[in-house]
Design a protein around this motif. Structure first.
Motif: not given
Length: 254
Positions: A22-40
């Motif tokens: 989640v922290a990595n997703n938040v850090a890339n909220v303004n990164t163009s073309g970034y795709k979020a990761d999800r936990s399984l």
């Protein structure tokens, strides 16, 4: 009592991993073309801690297992920039770029032209066309990139058009096997290879934003923190109970 500690610890370990994602997703909220990761996550059944070697079905314990993370390839919102070197991809395709470690793939369409006239991504790696890197001449102007990736320019002071290449869009039969390598790049995982993507379309003058929803991710972060704190309190209570039991047992007359 020991089983409670083991189960609580398994949950805390998965929460720690989930917080990293989640922290990595938040850090890339303004990164163009970034795709979020999800936990399984998955349930892992195992026998509990006990003194004898007998294991019965009703004594099996349910632990939490961190199975993996997966990529969320849902499209992000597009934003118009009117910059002729900004591109957004409609579809599942990726831009191919050449790096010192080999060919890599990205959804970040914020492109530039370097000192050698090469079309490069934000990290300075050449963007590949069907015949290699796309190179412009010093007198080129009015760069146009068609929906199919065809790159054309006007040469010199005249109105003569020239083709400088065609963007090579790549797709994958199992995109979940792509490996994130930093700098918004992916490498092809074991057993997969890039295939020509003829279904995706390029939009010049637009960029695809990150598909991370900042409100949702911050809510997840708060939820994870609260859950971790609650489990810590439970484990502390169990530890205090264990300590109290030992102290009272020591007071029992022999």
């Amino acid at each position: 009592m020991q089983n409670t500690l083991l189960i609580g610890l398994s949950r805390q370990m998965t929460l720690e991993r989930q917080m990293d994602v989640v922290a990595n997703n938040v850090a890339n909220v303004n990164t163009s073309g970034y795709k979020a990761d999800r936990s399984l996550f998955a349930e892992y059944l195992n026998s509990g801690a006990h003194e004898d070697n007998f294991v019965s079905a009703d004594r099996r314990l349910s632990f939490v297992q961190d199975r993996a993370t997966f990529h969320d390839f849902s499209p992000g919102n597009t934003e118009q920039t009117k910059n002729p070197l900004d591109l957004a991809i409609d579809g599942a395709g990726f831009l191919a770029v050449q790096t010192p470690a080999g060919e890599r793939y990205t959804r970040d369409g914020g492109l530039q032209i370097n000192n050698q006239g090469q079309l490069v991504n934000a990290s300075g790696y050449p963007v590949l066309g069907n015949s290699g890197p796309i190179v412009f001449q010093p007198t080129d102007h009015d760069i146009s990139i068609a929906a199919d990736g065809n790159v054309t320019v006007l040469e010199g002071t005249g109105r003569t058009g020239a083709v400088r290449g065609k963007l090579r869009l790549a797709s994958f039969t199992d995109a979940q096997k792509l490996v994130k390598e930093g700098s918004n790049l992916y490498s092809a995982g074991d057993g997969i290879a890039a295939q020509p993507d003829t279904g995706s379309r390029v939009r010049q003058g637009f960029v695809e934003k990150s598909n991370v929803n900042s409100v949702t991710e911050m809510s997840r972060m708060i939820e994870i923190t609260r859950t971790y704190t609650q489990i810590s309190a439970l484990l502390q209570q169990q530890s205090d109970l264990h300590k109290s039991a030992i102290e009272k047992l020591a007071d029992v007359p022999a």
